[in-house]
Design a protein around this motif. Sequence first.
Motif, PDB file in Angstrom:
ATOM      1  N   ASN A 139      32.635  35.186  39.511  1.00 56.35           N
ATOM      2  CA  ASN A 139      32.444  34.324  40.682  1.00 56.35           C
ATOM      3  C   ASN A 139      31.258  34.823  41.489  1.00 56.35           C
ATOM      4  OD1 ASN A 139      32.848  32.342  42.607  1.00 56.35           O
ATOM      5  ND2 ASN A 139      34.396  33.510  43.709  1.00 56.35           N
ATOM      6  N   GLY A 140      30.071  34.779  40.848  1.00 63.87           N
ATOM      7  CA  GLY A 140      28.839  35.154  41.536  1.00 63.87           C
ATOM      8  C   GLY A 140      28.835  36.600  41.953  1.00 63.87           C
ATOM      9  N   GLN A 141      28.635  36.843  43.244  1.00 63.15           N
ATOM     10  CA  GLN A 141      28.571  38.187  43.800  1.00 63.15           C
ATOM     11  C   GLN A 141      29.847  38.553  44.560  1.00 63.15           C
ATOM     12  OE1 GLN A 141      25.547  40.403  43.748  1.00 63.15           O
ATOM     13  NE2 GLN A 141      25.303  39.038  41.994  1.00 63.15           N
ATOM     14  N   GLN A 142      30.899  37.742  44.412  1.00 62.78           N
ATOM     15  CA  GLN A 142      32.122  37.970  45.186  1.00 62.78           C
ATOM     16  C   GLN A 142      32.927  39.149  44.624  1.00 62.78           C
ATOM     17  OE1 GLN A 142      32.687  36.143  48.036  1.00 62.78           O
ATOM     18  NE2 GLN A 142      30.638  35.405  47.532  1.00 62.78           N
ATOM     19  N   ALA A 143      33.911  39.580  45.424  1.00 55.98           N
ATOM     20  CA  ALA A 143      34.751  40.711  45.042  1.00 55.98           C
ATOM     21  C   ALA A 143      35.583  40.383  43.806  1.00 55.98           C
ATOM     22  CB  ALA A 143      35.660  41.098  46.200  1.00 55.98           C
ATOM     23  N   GLN A 144      35.898  41.428  43.037  1.00 54.84           N
ATOM     24  CA  GLN A 144      36.827  41.324  41.922  1.00 54.84           C
ATOM     25  C   GLN A 144      37.812  42.488  42.001  1.00 54.84           C
ATOM     26  OE1 GLN A 144      33.929  40.962  38.498  1.00 54.84           O
ATOM     27  NE2 GLN A 144      35.103  39.102  38.090  1.00 54.84           N
ATOM     28  N   SER A 145      38.949  42.322  41.352  1.00 54.73           N
ATOM     29  CA  SER A 145      39.952  43.377  41.362  1.00 54.73           C
ATOM     30  C   SER A 145      40.862  43.219  40.167  1.00 54.73           C
ATOM     31  CB  SER A 145      40.774  43.337  42.657  1.00 54.73           C
ATOM     32  OG  SER A 145      41.480  42.118  42.751  1.00 54.73           O
ATOM     33  N   GLY A 146      41.642  44.255  39.896  1.00 58.05           N
ATOM     34  CA  GLY A 146      42.600  44.227  38.809  1.00 58.05           C
ATOM     35  C   GLY A 146      43.610  45.342  38.971  1.00 58.05           C
TER      36      GLY A 146
END
Length: 707
Positions: free
Chosen positions: A213-220
Motif C-alpha cells: 500500500n504505497g509508503q504506508q505502514a505494514q505489520s505482522g
Amino acid sequence: MFKQLVIGGGSLSLLLLAAQIQANTPNAPVISWMPADYQLQHGSVQVPVRWDMWWGSNGNKWYLHKNDSAVYSAALTADGQNAQSGSTTLTFTQPGSYQLQVSLCQVSGATEECAQSGITTITIGGSGGTVPDPVEPDPVEPDPVDPDPVEPAPTNPAAPAKPVFGWSENSVTLTGGSANLNLSWNMWWGNNGNLWQLKQNGAVVHSAALTANGQQAQSGSTSVNFSSTGNYNFVVSLCQQSSSALLCTDSDIKTVAVTAGSGGDNGGDGGFNPWTDLDMTAWPHPLKQSNQAYSNTTGKKVGAYFVEWGIYGRAFHAADIPAQNLTHIYYGFIPVCGANPSLQAANPQGHAALVSQCAGKPDYSVVVHDAFAALEKGYPGDVWDQPIRGIFAELYRLKLAHPHVKILPSVGGWTLSDPLYQVGVNPAARAVFIESMIDFIRTYDFFDGIDIDWEFPGGGGATPELGSPQDGAGFATLMRELREALDALSVETGRDYELAAAMSGGVQKLSVVDWEDAHQYMDYINLMTYDYYGAWNGVLGHQTGLYPSANSPISGFSADEAVQYLLNRGVPPDKIALGAAMYGRGWQNVAGVSGNNPFSGTGGAGIGGGWEPGIMDYKKIEADFMGGPEANGVNGFTVGWDDTAKASYVWNPATNTLISMDTKRSVREKGAYILQHQLGGIFAWEIDADNGHILNAMHEGLGHPQQ
C-alpha cells in the motif's frame, strides 16, 4: 517529574506552595516514536514531533525544547483528567545530534508548573537518504513506553523498508514441556513488501503474504512454540517478491532465552495473572467531563459501545469510560478472518493489519484487529515485561474496579460483517467461528459473553451483493449454537455468559430474522434505533426518532415501529434494548424548505467538522450549535423539537444546515418509553462522542436518582 516555578509579587508559604505543586502539576507527556536518523535534502529537513499525555492532570501550555532551548510553545485547553496531545514540525539545516524534550505546563499568573517528557535524540545527516514521511501512521503506533528504535533508511532503494520487532518478552519459561511467544513487527513508513518471513536461527519458520500500500505502514505477527531450552535468534525479513527477484530487508536480531520451568504457572509468561498482578494504583478513575453518578434502581441495562480506534485521534481511553454508570460495555470491533471486501475498500491499511493478524489461522477465526492498541500499548502501571498490556489490560483493571460491569466483544460492524454471511449459513464456517470465539473469551477472560453485530442478515450491508433469504434461519442457528457453546463454557469456568446482538432498527431488515426461534437463546437484542436517515442521500428525516413523524418519508424507520414489530413476533420485552445516538447526522445546502420545517426540503452534502463527512459528535454539536444541553441554539442555529416523533434537531436557515440527533430531551423520552413497555434497557453508540449529558439523560429517563 520536573517542576519549574516562577514566583513573583510577594512571598508564599512553603506549605501552601507544596500543596499547589501537588494539585496543579500536569502529568508527564510522552514523545511519540520517531525515526532516529534524518538526512538533509537541498540543505534542510523537516522533522514532525508529536507528544501525548494519556490521562491525568492537564496543562494549559506546552513547550518543545531542542538541546535545552525552547524552540516552540503553544496554548492548550485543559479538560480535567482527559488525554492531551500536541504536535509541531521542526526544520533542521545543520547536521548533528539533537536532543528533544517536551514540557507540559500549568501556567497560573506568575507561576508555571511543568512536567517533562523523556529525552529523544535524533541525528541529522549531511547528505543522501530519504526524508521520512511527516504523516504519523494511524491507527497503529509504536509503544511510547519502549525505547526509540533505530531505523536507518534501506540501503537498496528498491527493497522494502526495514521492519522492527514489536515489544515482547526476551525470555520465556517452559511449562509442561512447552511455551508460546507472540512475535510481532512493524514497518512504520517506506517501501512496502508483499511477503514477510520469520527466521529462527537462520531457518524460515513462518511466511505470509502482504498487501502492498504505497509508503504506508505494514505489520505482522505470529506465535512461536518452544519445547526445549536454549537461546533462539529471530529475524523478520520484509520482502518484495516478483517473478524475477526477491528483494528483502531484515530486521535486527531478537534473542529469546527459553528456560526450564518449575511447574505450576500458567504458561510461558512466567505465571503472570492479570486478575492479581496488574498495578491498580490509578483505579478506579473518577467520573470525567459532565458525567454524574446515578443509582440504577430499576436494574435495567445502561450500556455503551467503546471503540478500539478511539484511543488515537479521539484520545479516549478505557480510563475515560464512566464505568460506574454503565451495566454493559461493548468492545468494537472483533474481526473475522476470511474475505473482507468491505474493509479492504473502506480502509486498506486496516485490511492489511487484519490479513497479518489472520496469517496461519483458518478462515472464520476471530482475532484482535489492532494488536498494538489492544495488547501492546503502555498505560500507567504497566511494566516492560507484562505479557498483556494495551486496552485489554486496562479492561482487566476496569473489571476489577467495577465488577458489576459486563464487557462483551462485539463481532462485526459495518465494514467487518462480510464473513458473517458464511458463518450464518455454512455449518463448517460456523463451527470454526464458534470454537475460535469461545477460545477468544476464554483467553481474554474479562469478557462476559458475545455480541454479534452482523450488518445485516438478508443483505443491505456494506457489500451489497452479500445476503440471502437463508440468513434469517442462519442467524437463529448461530444464536442457538453460540448459546450451547457459552453454556458449556459456563460449566468449565463457573461463570454466566451473556449473548446479545446489535440489530437494525428498521422493520424491513428485522423481518428477515426467525425471531420466534432466535430470541430464546439471547439475553438482549440491541436495536440500533439510529441511522434511519443520513447524508448518504438527500432524504431528510429524524435519524434517531422514537416515533414516526407526520410526514416520515420511509415506513418502519422509528424505534416504536421496530419495538412493536418484535413484540408482535413474540420477543419478550425485557430482551429488547433501545439505542441512543451520541452523535448527529447532518446535511448542508438543504433546499426547498417550506413552512419553516427543514425536514420538508431536500438535503445536500454531509456536514463537515466531524470524524467523517455527515457525522458529528454530540459534544461538539452541543458546544458549537446548541449552546448547552438545555439551550436554544447559538451561532445562527436553533434547537428544534418534533413532538410527534419525540426527536431533536438543530437548524440554521442562513446556511441551510440541518443536523438530526439525540439530546437530553429525546433520550429522556426513550427512557420513559422503555418503562412504559417494560423493555430491557438502553444503550448508546459510542461513548467517546458524549460529554456525559447523554449518558446522564439515559439514567434520568429511567428514573434513576443521582447519588
